[in-house]
Every structure is written in structure tokens, then in C-alpha cells.
Design a protein around this motif. Structure first.
Motif, PDB file in Angstrom:
ATOM      1  N   PRO A  43       0.702  -1.217   0.126  1.00  0.00           N
ATOM      2  CA  PRO A  43       0.070   0.062  -0.024  1.00  0.00           C
ATOM      3  C   PRO A  43       0.827   1.319   0.000  1.00  0.00           C
ATOM      4  CG  PRO A  43       0.216  -0.916   2.218  1.00  0.00           C
ATOM      5  CD  PRO A  43       0.671  -1.906   1.323  1.00  0.00           C
ATOM      6  N   ALA A  44       2.255   1.123   0.245  1.00  0.00           N
ATOM      7  CA  ALA A  44       3.032   2.267   0.049  1.00  0.00           C
ATOM      8  C   ALA A  44       3.417   3.034  -1.322  1.00  0.00           C
ATOM      9  CB  ALA A  44       4.435   1.788   0.741  1.00  0.00           C
ATOM     10  N   GLY A  45       3.066   2.044  -2.309  1.00  0.00           N
ATOM     11  CA  GLY A  45       3.081   2.793  -3.393  1.00  0.00           C
ATOM     12  C   GLY A  45       1.820   3.296  -4.081  1.00  0.00           C
ATOM     13  N   LEU A  46       2.285   4.354  -5.039  1.00  0.00           N
ATOM     14  CA  LEU A  46       0.933   5.420  -5.626  1.00  0.00           C
ATOM     15  C   LEU A  46       0.619   5.042  -6.989  1.00  0.00           C
ATOM     16  CD1 LEU A  46       3.215   8.692  -5.172  1.00  0.00           C
ATOM     17  CD2 LEU A  46       1.659   7.626  -3.783  1.00  0.00           C
ATOM     18  N   SER A  47      -0.786   4.854  -6.832  1.00  0.00           N
ATOM     19  CA  SER A  47      -1.447   4.375  -8.035  1.00  0.00           C
ATOM     20  C   SER A  47      -1.300   4.957  -9.268  1.00  0.00           C
ATOM     21  CB  SER A  47      -3.055   4.160  -7.527  1.00  0.00           C
ATOM     22  OG  SER A  47      -3.583   5.395  -7.300  1.00  0.00           O
ATOM     23  N   ALA A  49       1.530   5.962 -10.641  1.00  0.00           N
ATOM     24  CA  ALA A  49       2.916   5.937 -10.978  1.00  0.00           C
ATOM     25  C   ALA A  49       3.059   4.576 -11.995  1.00  0.00           C
ATOM     26  CB  ALA A  49       3.668   5.685  -9.675  1.00  0.00           C
ATOM     27  N   ARG A  50       4.050   4.847 -13.084  1.00  0.00           N
ATOM     28  CA  ARG A  50       4.417   3.942 -13.762  1.00  0.00           C
ATOM     29  C   ARG A  50       4.982   2.905 -13.056  1.00  0.00           C
ATOM     30  NH1 ARG A  50       7.772   6.489 -17.101  1.00  0.00           N
ATOM     31  NH2 ARG A  50       9.739   5.732 -16.478  1.00  0.00           N
ATOM     32  N   SER A  51       5.878   3.365 -12.109  1.00  0.00           N
ATOM     33  CA  SER A  51       6.823   2.485 -11.149  1.00  0.00           C
ATOM     34  C   SER A  51       6.854   2.903  -9.839  1.00  0.00           C
ATOM     35  CB  SER A  51       8.116   2.098 -12.069  1.00  0.00           C
ATOM     36  OG  SER A  51       9.000   3.352 -12.127  1.00  0.00           O
ATOM     37  N   ASN A  52       6.809   2.117  -8.981  1.00  0.00           N
ATOM     38  CA  ASN A  52       7.184   2.566  -7.431  1.00  0.00           C
ATOM     39  C   ASN A  52       8.496   1.629  -6.960  1.00  0.00           C
ATOM     40  OD1 ASN A  52       5.081   4.372  -6.392  1.00  0.00           O
ATOM     41  ND2 ASN A  52       3.624   2.546  -7.477  1.00  0.00           N
ATOM     42  N   GLU A  53       9.570   2.228  -6.437  1.00  0.00           N
ATOM     43  CA  GLU A  53      10.838   1.703  -6.435  1.00  0.00           C
ATOM     44  C   GLU A  53      11.188   1.901  -4.892  1.00  0.00           C
ATOM     45  OE1 GLU A  53      13.313   1.636 -10.112  1.00  0.00           O
ATOM     46  OE2 GLU A  53      13.409   3.472  -9.188  1.00  0.00           O
ATOM     47  N   ALA A  74       8.801   7.372  -7.124  1.00  0.00           N
ATOM     48  CA  ALA A  74       7.664   6.863  -8.018  1.00  0.00           C
ATOM     49  C   ALA A  74       7.738   7.896  -9.302  1.00  0.00           C
ATOM     50  CB  ALA A  74       6.270   7.276  -7.336  1.00  0.00           C
ATOM     51  N   LEU A  75       7.319   7.152 -10.593  1.00  0.00           N
ATOM     52  CA  LEU A  75       7.718   7.736 -11.837  1.00  0.00           C
ATOM     53  C   LEU A  75       6.454   8.143 -12.569  1.00  0.00           C
ATOM     54  CD1 LEU A  75      10.956   5.972 -13.465  1.00  0.00           C
ATOM     55  CD2 LEU A  75      10.720   8.207 -12.327  1.00  0.00           C
ATOM     56  N   PRO A  76       6.072   8.965 -13.170  1.00  0.00           N
ATOM     57  CA  PRO A  76       4.741   9.437 -13.836  1.00  0.00           C
ATOM     58  C   PRO A  76       4.692   8.360 -14.878  1.00  0.00           C
ATOM     59  CG  PRO A  76       6.341  11.104 -14.064  1.00  0.00           C
ATOM     60  CD  PRO A  76       7.114  10.176 -13.284  1.00  0.00           C
ATOM     61  N   LYS A  77       3.423   8.333 -15.497  1.00  0.00           N
ATOM     62  CA  LYS A  77       3.155   7.406 -16.642  1.00  0.00           C
ATOM     63  C   LYS A  77       3.512   8.191 -17.896  1.00  0.00           C
ATOM     64  CE  LYS A  77      -0.151   4.874 -14.339  1.00  0.00           C
ATOM     65  NZ  LYS A  77      -1.811   4.354 -13.961  1.00  0.00           N
ATOM     66  N   LYS A  78       3.340   9.647 -17.649  1.00  0.00           N
ATOM     67  CA  LYS A  78       3.650  10.475 -18.958  1.00  0.00           C
ATOM     68  C   LYS A  78       5.085  10.011 -19.300  1.00  0.00           C
ATOM     69  CE  LYS A  78       0.331  14.631 -18.331  1.00  0.00           C
ATOM     70  NZ  LYS A  78       0.349  15.567 -18.274  1.00  0.00           N
ATOM     71  N   ALA A  79       5.332  10.239 -20.551  1.00  0.00           N
ATOM     72  CA  ALA A  79       6.963  10.292 -21.064  1.00  0.00           C
ATOM     73  C   ALA A  79       7.459  11.497 -20.600  1.00  0.00           C
ATOM     74  CB  ALA A  79       6.600  10.004 -22.735  1.00  0.00           C
ATOM     75  N   ALA A  80       8.712  11.303 -20.503  1.00  0.00           N
ATOM     76  CA  ALA A  80       9.805  12.363 -19.870  1.00  0.00           C
ATOM     77  C   ALA A  80       9.791  13.253 -20.825  1.00  0.00           C
ATOM     78  CB  ALA A  80      10.910  11.831 -19.503  1.00  0.00           C
ATOM     79  N   PRO A  81       9.788  14.607 -20.577  1.00  0.00           N
ATOM     80  CA  PRO A  81       9.729  15.812 -21.599  1.00  0.00           C
ATOM     81  C   PRO A  81      11.271  15.917 -21.948  1.00  0.00           C
ATOM     82  CG  PRO A  81       9.578  16.640 -19.306  1.00  0.00           C
ATOM     83  CD  PRO A  81       9.319  15.035 -19.103  1.00  0.00           C
ATOM     84  N   VAL A 117      -1.150   6.701   4.003  1.00  0.00           N
ATOM     85  CA  VAL A 117      -2.035   6.712   2.871  1.00  0.00           C
ATOM     86  C   VAL A 117      -2.713   8.006   2.682  1.00  0.00           C
ATOM     87  CG1 VAL A 117      -2.018   4.261   2.642  1.00  0.00           C
ATOM     88  CG2 VAL A 117      -4.042   5.593   3.841  1.00  0.00           C
ATOM     89  N   PHE A 118      -2.838   8.939   3.725  1.00  0.00           N
ATOM     90  CA  PHE A 118      -3.473  10.116   3.480  1.00  0.00           C
ATOM     91  C   PHE A 118      -3.116  11.153   2.501  1.00  0.00           C
ATOM     92  CE2 PHE A 118      -6.870  10.171   6.678  1.00  0.00           C
ATOM     93  CZ  PHE A 118      -6.180  10.032   8.110  1.00  0.00           C
ATOM     94  N   PRO A 119      -1.739  11.226   2.251  1.00  0.00           N
ATOM     95  CA  PRO A 119      -1.296  12.385   1.092  1.00  0.00           C
ATOM     96  C   PRO A 119      -1.421  11.506   0.003  1.00  0.00           C
ATOM     97  CG  PRO A 119       0.595  11.372   2.504  1.00  0.00           C
ATOM     98  CD  PRO A 119      -0.615  10.823   2.989  1.00  0.00           C
ATOM     99  N   HIS A 120      -1.723  10.198  -0.480  1.00  0.00           N
ATOM    100  CA  HIS A 120      -1.568   9.874  -1.662  1.00  0.00           C
ATOM    101  C   HIS A 120      -2.629  10.310  -2.776  1.00  0.00           C
ATOM    102  CE1 HIS A 120       0.033   5.550  -0.810  1.00  0.00           C
ATOM    103  NE2 HIS A 120       0.739   6.392  -0.185  1.00  0.00           N
ATOM    104  N   VAL A 121      -3.800  10.870  -2.318  1.00  0.00           N
ATOM    105  CA  VAL A 121      -4.618  11.668  -3.217  1.00  0.00           C
ATOM    106  C   VAL A 121      -3.680  13.020  -3.732  1.00  0.00           C
ATOM    107  CG1 VAL A 121      -5.401  13.028  -1.459  1.00  0.00           C
ATOM    108  CG2 VAL A 121      -6.788  12.723  -3.684  1.00  0.00           C
ATOM    109  N   LEU A 122      -3.097  13.570  -3.017  1.00  0.00           N
ATOM    110  CA  LEU A 122      -2.047  14.704  -3.352  1.00  0.00           C
ATOM    111  C   LEU A 122      -1.067  14.158  -4.253  1.00  0.00           C
ATOM    112  CD1 LEU A 122      -1.338  17.703  -3.327  1.00  0.00           C
ATOM    113  CD2 LEU A 122      -0.179  17.222  -1.217  1.00  0.00           C
ATOM    114  N   LEU A 123      -0.388  13.134  -3.997  1.00  0.00           N
ATOM    115  CA  LEU A 123       0.910  12.871  -4.605  1.00  0.00           C
ATOM    116  C   LEU A 123       0.515  12.245  -5.853  1.00  0.00           C
ATOM    117  CD1 LEU A 123       2.776  11.109  -1.615  1.00  0.00           C
ATOM    118  CD2 LEU A 123       2.940  13.453  -2.568  1.00  0.00           C
ATOM    119  N   ASN A 124      -0.548  11.295  -5.983  1.00  0.00           N
ATOM    120  CA  ASN A 124      -0.960  11.152  -7.424  1.00  0.00           C
ATOM    121  C   ASN A 124      -1.364  12.175  -8.266  1.00  0.00           C
ATOM    122  OD1 ASN A 124      -0.871   8.130  -7.152  1.00  0.00           O
ATOM    123  ND2 ASN A 124      -2.723   8.290  -5.729  1.00  0.00           N
TER     124      ASN A 124
END
Length: 395
Positions: A43-47, A49-53, A74-81, A117-124
Motif C-alpha cells: 500500500p506504500a506505492g502510488l496508484s 505511478a508507472r513504477s514505484n521503487e 515514483a515515476l509518472p506514466k507520462k513520457a519524460a519531456p 496513505v492520507f497524502p496519496h491523493v495529493l501525490l497522485n
């Protein structure tokens, strides 16, 4: 910062990954010790994210000793600019000092789970914008040694060094940084921003945001010590304050500052999460007047000197945003307002934005903590928009 192109070693399973041998804790601060994908059911991972390490990385105590600190990348699903992902270093709020409380160790049903898990909504929301997110556990939380709660320089190093570690693993992460934190993490974020130019000069700090930041610790302890009442777990925080003071000044003798009853239960700080510390068989049993000895001595003077040093009125060279809810029962809005005025005096009126909410969403129980944590949900859109004005755009 290390320029090695050798990929660091994959980390062993938990809990061994949190305790690397001292022979591995070497190199420059921010160097990766080892890493691995976070367990898919964690549950520590962010939903979003493309990957959580999971990552363990080298940092440095305030006394110059090399230490291992843990956290999550945590890396985003968007391609890197073209310029790389902007990165948010998240500073978490109070969970306690025991290793099991660390956000990267979170388990469903765990004592610190709902706080983690409270901050996950913000971090996502940050990830959805195309920003990488890194989340330190802080020194001694998860890894070996006590956690120096609210010791500003220690927290700053954890916050900044995990950005270095993330960039070492992922060259697509840029040096464009914002620091964001809540409660303990709000205070930590301000210290991170203060120390960034010297500690990680290669990073371009563009903004810092502190939600309900802890402040005025010395005044709070003095006020608590006058009380004959037993607040709802509130005096557990005094035990945690002491961990930070001890790390800042090891000459402090606990037997000279704590009452015999409080001293007997002090080891609980390394055994229990914050909720456990608040129970009637721990620091929750004490009225404020039962915590500290009243006589002046060298250790008591040193203790309060450390408490005063935890106050985050600091020189910061990046735009600052503070948010707070008026009905917050954990961080007093009047104290935050005083801190904001101090930060304006220190850094200039135009450098500090202050958002004060008369009401916040109560999406979490219990109600009193809901006012404190509900700020994260209530402020998430406005905070994200403020950051977006200051970070490079990701299409």
C-alpha cells in the motif's frame, strides 16, 4: 554527486533491505546503496505511478557520520519531456520513530497505515501532472538508529539526498525541484529548502510548500508542562521531540530532564508508532506536568535550545507557500500565522503565499485528526496549481 554509470545492486527483500552492512554505506551523500521494485501489493506505492521503487541511499547525520536512509521513488506514466521530469520531494507527517512506522514499510492494517496513505491523493495528482515523486522515510525511520524527530538539518538531508538517488537511477529526472510536506513534513520541507543551496547545489529549487507545518516546539513543551490534564495522546509528541533534541545535542542527559516515570517509558519511542505511544500504557498516561523535571540544569537548558532550533523561521531563496486550516486540533492555526509573518519578515512579503482555510473536508476519521489531515485533500488542487506555475510544464 556521483557520476558512476554502474547500476546499483538490487536490494534484498524486507526487512533486510533496510539494514545494509556498514561496508555498503559509502560514497557521496545521495549515492544509491541498492534498490528494487516495490512489492506490487504494497500500500506504500502510488496508484498513478508507472513504477514505484524502494531505495536505500547514503546520507549523513548532522554529526558527519555516513548513514543509510530509505524511501520510495515514483515515476509518472507520462513520457519524460525533453528537459526531464520535474521532481517533487515529499516530506511526510508524524508516524512515530519506530522502524515499522516508516511509510515505505506500510502494511494494510498497520498502526501507521491511515497516516501513511492520507497524502496519496495529493501525490497522485503530482504524478498525473508528469512530475516524478520521491518520498524519504527520514533518518532512522525504517533504517538503523533513532529517528531525530523535527531535527531540521537531518530531515533536510533525507529530503534532498533522495532526489540525488532518484536522478542516479533515472537520468530522465531533471534537477528542477519542489519540496512539499505536511505537519512534521511541513516543518521538514522548510528546512529542506533552507539547506538545499549548500547541500545539493546542483538542484534548482523552484518552490517549497508546507501544509500545517510544525512550529514553536519550545513554547508548546513549556505550555504542556504546565498542564495537569491528559490530552488525547498529545503528550506522545513530547517523547518524539526529545529524540530530535538528543540527536542534535548528545550531551543531553535524559535522567536530568525527564521524570523517572517518563524516563522509564522513553524506550517506547523506538518500539511503537505514534498511536502506540499515545496509549494509556505508554506516554498517553501522563499529564503534561508529569513529563519533565522542573529544576534548571545544563541538560534542560540544552534541551530547550534544541527545541528552539526546530522552529522553521529560515532564510529560503525559493517561493514559499504555507497552508493551514483554522479548526486544526493538531497544529494551531495561530502559531502557523505567526510563523508566516516571521517568514515574511525574514524573506520578504512577496516570497510567501499563505492560504488559510476556515473549513476543510472531513474525509477521514477521527474528526479532530480529520481537520488536520483534511487540509491535504482540501488544498490539493490549489497547491498543485501553484506548483504548476513554478515548475516546467510536462505535456
Amino acid at each position: 554527486m556521483s557520476t558512476s554509470t554502474t547500476l546499483p545492486e538490487k536490494a534484498p527483500p524486507s526487512p533486510d533491505c533496510y539494514y545494509p552492512d556498514t561496508s555498503r554505506i559509502k560514497g557521496q551523500h545521495g549515492d544509491v546503496i541498492w534498490y528494487r521494485d516495490l512489492d506490487s501489493d504494497s500500500p506504500a506505492g502510488l496508484s498513478s505511478a508507472r513504477s514505484n521503487e524502494f531505495v536505500a541511499y547514503v546520507s549523513e547525520s548532522v554529526h558527519g557520520e555516513p548513514i543509510a536512509v530509505s524511501g520510495i521513488i515514483a515515476l509518472p506514466k507520462k513520457a519524460a519531456p525533453p528537459g526531464g521530469y520535474p521532481v517533487i520531494s515529499w516530506a511526510h507527517g508524524t508516524v512515530g520513530s519506530a522502524d515499522a512506522c516508516a511509510p515505505s514499510r506500510d502494511v494494510a492494517g498497520g498502526e501507521a497505515h491511515r497516516f501513511n496513505v492520507f497524502p496519496h491523493v495529493l501525490l497522485n495528482k503530482f504524478l498525473d501532472r508528469g512530475w516524478a515523486v520521491v518520498m524519504t522515510d527520514y533518518e532512522g525511520l525504517g533504517t538503523a538508529g533513532p529517528h531525530p524527530y523535527l531535527l531540521g538539518e537531518s530531515q533536510a538531508r533525507g529530503i534532498l539526498d533522495i532526489v540525488r538517488a532518484a536522478r542516479q537511477l533515472h537520468p530522465e529526472i531533471s534537477n528542477q525541484l519542489a519540496i512539499v510536506g505536511h505537519s512534521q513534513g511541513g516543518q521538514a520541507a522548510l528546512f529542506g529548502a533552507h539547506h538545499a543551496p549548500e547541500w545539493t547545489p546542483e538542484l534548482n529549487l523552484l518552490a517549497v510548500a508546507a501544509l500545517a507545518p510544525a512550529s514553536a516546539v519550545g513554547a508548546l513543551v513549556n505550555l504542556a508542562a504546565l498542564s495537569t490534564e491528559k490530552p488525547d495522546g498529545g503528550n506522545a509528541f513530547v517523547a518524539l521531540f526529545v529524540t530530535g533534541a538528543l540527536a542534535g545535542d548528545p550531551s543531553i542527559q535524559l535522567a536530568d530532564v525527564l521524570t523517572p516515570e517518563a524516563l522509564a517509558l522513553y524506550p517506547h519511542v523506538e518500539q511503537r508508532c505514534r498511536l502506540g505511544l499515545s496509549k494509556p500504557d505508554s506516554w498517553g498516561q501522563f499529564a503534561g506536568c508529569e513529563l519533565l523535571k522542573t529544576e534548571q540544569n545544563a541538560s534542560r537548558i540544552a534541551l530547550f535550545k534544541q527545541f528552539e532550533a526546530m522552529h522553521p523561521n529560515l532564510v529560503i531563496h525559493a517561493p514559499i507557500r504555507i497552508s493551514q486550516s483554522v479548526p486544526d486540533k493538531r497544529v494551531n492555526a495561530a502559531l502557523t500565522t505567526i510563523l508566516v509573518e516571521q517568514l515574511k519578515d525574514t524573506n520578504g512579503n512577496d516570497k510567501v503565499d499563505y492560504k488559510l482555510y476556515l473549513l476543510v473536508s472531513l474525509t477521514h476519521d477521527p474528526k479532530e485528526l480529520g481537520f488536520h489531515f483534511g487540509l491535504i485533500d482540501t488544498d490539493s488542487d490549489a497547491l498543485t496549481a501553484w506548483l504548476a506555475e513554478r515548475l516546467p510544464k510536462v505535456e
